[in-house]
Design a protein around this motif. Structure first.
Motif, PDB file in Angstrom:
ATOM      1  N   ILE A 111      11.343   3.909   1.557  1.00 42.10           N
ATOM      2  CA  ILE A 111      10.280   3.165   2.214  1.00 42.10           C
ATOM      3  C   ILE A 111      10.820   2.455   3.437  1.00 42.10           C
ATOM      4  CG2 ILE A 111       9.036   2.777   0.046  1.00 42.10           C
ATOM      5  CD1 ILE A 111       9.940  -0.147   0.268  1.00 42.10           C
ATOM      6  N   GLN A 112       9.893   2.037   4.271  1.00 46.98           N
ATOM      7  CA  GLN A 112      10.263   1.365   5.510  1.00 46.98           C
ATOM      8  C   GLN A 112      10.386  -0.139   5.268  1.00 46.98           C
ATOM      9  OE1 GLN A 112       7.470   2.218   8.632  1.00 46.98           O
ATOM     10  NE2 GLN A 112       9.020   2.081  10.234  1.00 46.98           N
ATOM     11  N   GLU A 113      11.296  -0.736   5.956  1.00 46.75           N
ATOM     12  CA  GLU A 113      11.484  -2.185   5.864  1.00 46.75           C
ATOM     13  C   GLU A 113      10.159  -2.909   6.091  1.00 46.75           C
ATOM     14  OE1 GLU A 113      14.258  -3.587   8.750  1.00 46.75           O
ATOM     15  OE2 GLU A 113      14.414  -5.588   7.865  1.00 46.75           O
ATOM     16  N   GLY A 114       9.932  -3.930   5.252  1.00 46.87           N
ATOM     17  CA  GLY A 114       8.716  -4.716   5.391  1.00 46.87           C
ATOM     18  C   GLY A 114       7.586  -4.273   4.476  1.00 46.87           C
ATOM     19  N   LYS A 115       7.664  -3.037   3.990  1.00 47.92           N
ATOM     20  CA  LYS A 115       6.632  -2.536   3.090  1.00 47.92           C
ATOM     21  C   LYS A 115       6.918  -2.989   1.664  1.00 47.92           C
ATOM     22  CE  LYS A 115       4.685   0.107   6.265  1.00 47.92           C
ATOM     23  NZ  LYS A 115       3.348  -0.209   6.822  1.00 47.92           N
ATOM     24  N   THR A 116       5.938  -2.760   0.790  1.00 51.61           N
ATOM     25  CA  THR A 116       6.118  -3.074  -0.628  1.00 51.61           C
ATOM     26  C   THR A 116       6.583  -1.832  -1.380  1.00 51.61           C
ATOM     27  OG1 THR A 116       4.439  -4.821  -0.634  1.00 51.61           O
ATOM     28  CG2 THR A 116       4.961  -3.801  -2.756  1.00 51.61           C
ATOM     29  N   ALA A 117       7.676  -1.979  -2.124  1.00 46.90           N
ATOM     30  CA  ALA A 117       8.165  -0.893  -2.964  1.00 46.90           C
ATOM     31  C   ALA A 117       7.610  -1.072  -4.365  1.00 46.90           C
ATOM     32  CB  ALA A 117       9.693  -0.919  -3.022  1.00 46.90           C
ATOM     33  N   THR A 118       7.113  -0.007  -4.954  1.00 49.17           N
ATOM     34  CA  THR A 118       6.589  -0.060  -6.323  1.00 49.17           C
ATOM     35  C   THR A 118       7.303   0.985  -7.172  1.00 49.17           C
ATOM     36  OG1 THR A 118       4.414  -0.821  -5.591  1.00 49.17           O
ATOM     37  CG2 THR A 118       4.549   0.165  -7.788  1.00 49.17           C
ATOM     38  N   LEU A 119       7.973   0.517  -8.219  1.00 52.75           N
ATOM     39  CA  LEU A 119       8.703   1.408  -9.120  1.00 52.75           C
ATOM     40  C   LEU A 119       7.998   1.394 -10.479  1.00 52.75           C
ATOM     41  CD1 LEU A 119      10.743   0.409  -6.883  1.00 52.75           C
ATOM     42  CD2 LEU A 119      12.541   0.852  -8.556  1.00 52.75           C
ATOM     43  N   THR A 120       8.023   2.556 -11.129  1.00 53.53           N
ATOM     44  CA  THR A 120       7.279   2.725 -12.371  1.00 53.53           C
ATOM     45  C   THR A 120       8.218   2.947 -13.546  1.00 53.53           C
ATOM     46  OG1 THR A 120       5.503   3.759 -11.127  1.00 53.53           O
ATOM     47  CG2 THR A 120       5.471   4.077 -13.501  1.00 53.53           C
ATOM     48  N   CYS A 121       7.851   2.388 -14.678  1.00 53.54           N
ATOM     49  CA  CYS A 121       8.573   2.612 -15.919  1.00 53.54           C
ATOM     50  C   CYS A 121       7.536   2.908 -17.011  1.00 53.54           C
ATOM     51  CB  CYS A 121       9.387   1.374 -16.281  1.00 53.54           C
ATOM     52  SG  CYS A 121      10.264   1.474 -17.865  1.00 53.54           S
ATOM     53  N   ASN A 122       7.564   4.121 -17.520  1.00 55.10           N
ATOM     54  CA  ASN A 122       6.650   4.514 -18.594  1.00 55.10           C
ATOM     55  C   ASN A 122       7.451   4.750 -19.871  1.00 55.10           C
ATOM     56  OD1 ASN A 122       4.101   4.775 -17.059  1.00 55.10           O
ATOM     57  ND2 ASN A 122       5.191   6.413 -16.011  1.00 55.10           N
ATOM     58  N   TYR A 123       6.848   4.484 -21.002  1.00 53.59           N
ATOM     59  CA  TYR A 123       7.560   4.696 -22.253  1.00 53.59           C
ATOM     60  C   TYR A 123       6.622   5.291 -23.307  1.00 53.59           C
ATOM     61  CZ  TYR A 123       5.472   0.152 -23.431  1.00 53.59           C
ATOM     62  OH  TYR A 123       4.608  -0.891 -23.642  1.00 53.59           O
ATOM     63  N   THR A 124       7.236   6.021 -24.240  1.00 51.29           N
ATOM     64  CA  THR A 124       6.475   6.619 -25.329  1.00 51.29           C
ATOM     65  C   THR A 124       7.194   6.402 -26.650  1.00 51.29           C
ATOM     66  OG1 THR A 124       7.564   8.743 -24.916  1.00 51.29           O
ATOM     67  CG2 THR A 124       5.405   8.428 -23.935  1.00 51.29           C
ATOM     68  N   ASN A 125       6.412   6.387 -27.712  1.00 53.06           N
ATOM     69  CA  ASN A 125       6.952   6.201 -29.075  1.00 53.06           C
ATOM     70  C   ASN A 125       7.815   4.950 -29.166  1.00 53.06           C
ATOM     71  OD1 ASN A 125       5.760   8.600 -30.004  1.00 53.06           O
ATOM     72  ND2 ASN A 125       7.441   9.785 -29.125  1.00 53.06           N
ATOM     73  N   TYR A 126       7.298   3.885 -28.600  1.00 51.75           N
ATOM     74  CA  TYR A 126       8.062   2.649 -28.519  1.00 51.75           C
ATOM     75  C   TYR A 126       7.105   1.462 -28.597  1.00 51.75           C
ATOM     76  CZ  TYR A 126      12.708   0.940 -27.188  1.00 51.75           C
ATOM     77  OH  TYR A 126      13.972   0.412 -27.187  1.00 51.75           O
ATOM     78  N   SER A 127       7.515   0.431 -29.242  1.00 50.67           N
ATOM     79  CA  SER A 127       6.760  -0.823 -29.252  1.00 50.67           C
ATOM     80  C   SER A 127       7.700  -1.946 -28.857  1.00 50.67           C
ATOM     81  CB  SER A 127       6.174  -1.092 -30.652  1.00 50.67           C
ATOM     82  OG  SER A 127       5.242  -0.103 -31.003  1.00 50.67           O
ATOM     83  N   PRO A 128       7.961  -2.084 -27.575  1.00 50.89           N
ATOM     84  CA  PRO A 128       8.951  -3.069 -27.137  1.00 50.89           C
ATOM     85  C   PRO A 128       8.439  -4.489 -27.281  1.00 50.89           C
ATOM     86  CG  PRO A 128       7.922  -2.044 -25.238  1.00 50.89           C
ATOM     87  CD  PRO A 128       7.397  -1.329 -26.445  1.00 50.89           C
ATOM     88  N   ALA A 129       9.346  -5.367 -27.638  1.00 54.12           N
ATOM     89  CA  ALA A 129       9.022  -6.791 -27.688  1.00 54.12           C
ATOM     90  C   ALA A 129       9.142  -7.407 -26.296  1.00 54.12           C
ATOM     91  CB  ALA A 129       9.957  -7.506 -28.658  1.00 54.12           C
ATOM     92  N   TYR A 130       9.925  -6.769 -25.437  1.00 58.65           N
ATOM     93  CA  TYR A 130      10.087  -7.267 -24.075  1.00 58.65           C
ATOM     94  C   TYR A 130      10.646  -6.149 -23.206  1.00 58.65           C
ATOM     95  CZ  TYR A 130      14.955  -7.700 -25.517  1.00 58.65           C
ATOM     96  OH  TYR A 130      16.218  -7.441 -26.003  1.00 58.65           O
ATOM     97  N   LEU A 131      10.619  -6.377 -21.925  1.00 59.45           N
ATOM     98  CA  LEU A 131      11.099  -5.397 -20.965  1.00 59.45           C
ATOM     99  C   LEU A 131      11.872  -6.150 -19.889  1.00 59.45           C
ATOM    100  CD1 LEU A 131       8.965  -2.467 -19.676  1.00 59.45           C
ATOM    101  CD2 LEU A 131      10.292  -3.817 -18.056  1.00 59.45           C
ATOM    102  N   GLN A 132      12.993  -5.579 -19.492  1.00 59.90           N
ATOM    103  CA  GLN A 132      13.810  -6.199 -18.447  1.00 59.90           C
ATOM    104  C   GLN A 132      14.005  -5.208 -17.308  1.00 59.90           C
ATOM    105  OE1 GLN A 132      17.529  -7.474 -20.172  1.00 59.90           O
ATOM    106  NE2 GLN A 132      16.582  -8.999 -21.478  1.00 59.90           N
TER     107      GLN A 132
END
Lengths: 114, 115
Positions: free
Chosen positions: A13-34
């Motif tokens: 991405i270009q400087e100044g723009k917003t970067a959006t990163l994705t994290c998907n999960y399956t077969n999981y019931s997380p208590a938290y995410l880091q």
């Protein structure tokens, strides 16, 4: 089996723009995410934690959302800078039988160009 | 505050040889973790200690890997004998406690190459 998936392709991405990163999960019931940042040749550095009962967390230019229905977390960096270029790791935590195990995704490489 | 220290930073060995890695966590951190990070992958937990007791070693290949944390401070991870697929970065991390969501502090890692 449990799976944690992050954008497989590098994000440019270009400087100044917003970067959006994705994290998907399956077969999981997380208590938290880091989210962690990792630079080449270095260990990961903690950025943000969000718990299962929280929808959104912010820290300076960083924002994380956590949707347990969609089984997805989004990580946003606003007003991105070249210094934000790194690999970003998503890690899910749950109360395992014997401890609070942390499972990492493969990471997404972010490149911010001037 | 000093960070997590690891040594050596790099190690090259031949298959079937043995190798040991050392980690000194942040002072006062009761929980210590060893992770294996293969190129292009995220870190994979090998073993977790709470003080000097093992909390989780379910993903440690116990036929060749061993780890100890004597006196609840420093830790060593050993591989004997090494295989080609053990080539990876071995990361040590520590946290104040094992509590829900405890932030983990990572060392710089040891890059192991097995030839």
């Amino acid at each position: 089996s449990q799976k944690i998936e992050q954008n497989s392709e590098a994000l440019n991405i270009q400087e100044g723009k917003t970067a959006t990163l994705t994290c998907n999960y399956t077969n999981y019931s997380p208590a938290y995410l880091q989210w962690y940042r990792q630079d080449p040749g270095r260990g990961p550095v903690f950025l943000l934690l969000i718990r299962e009962n929280e929808k959104e967390k912010r820290k300076e230019r960083l924002k994380v959302t956590f949707d347990t229905t969609l089984k997805q977390s989004l990580f946003h960096i606003t007003a991105s800078q070249p210094a934000d270029s790194a690999t970003y790791l998503c890690a899910l935590g749950s109360n395992s039988n014997s401890g609070y195990a942390l499972n990492f995704g493969k990471g997404t490489s972010l490149l911010v160009t001037p | 505050e000093a960070g997590v220290a690891q040594s050596p930073r790099y190690k090259i060995i031949e298959k079937r040889q043995s190798v040991a890695f050392w980690c000194n966590p942040i002072s006062g951190h009761a929980t210590l973790y060893w992770y294996q990070q293969i190129l292009g992958q995220g870190p994979k937990l090998l073993i977790q200690f709470q003080n000097n007791g093992v909390v989780d070693d379910s993903q440690l290949p116990k036929d060749r890997f061993s780890a100890e944390r004597l006196k609840g401070v420093d830790s060593t991870l050993k591989i004997q004998p090494a295989k080609l697929e053990d080539s990876a970065v071995y990361l040590c991390a520590s946290s104040f406690g094992p509590g829900l969501g405890s932030e983990q502090y990572f060392g710089p890692g040891t890059r192991l190459t097995v030839t």
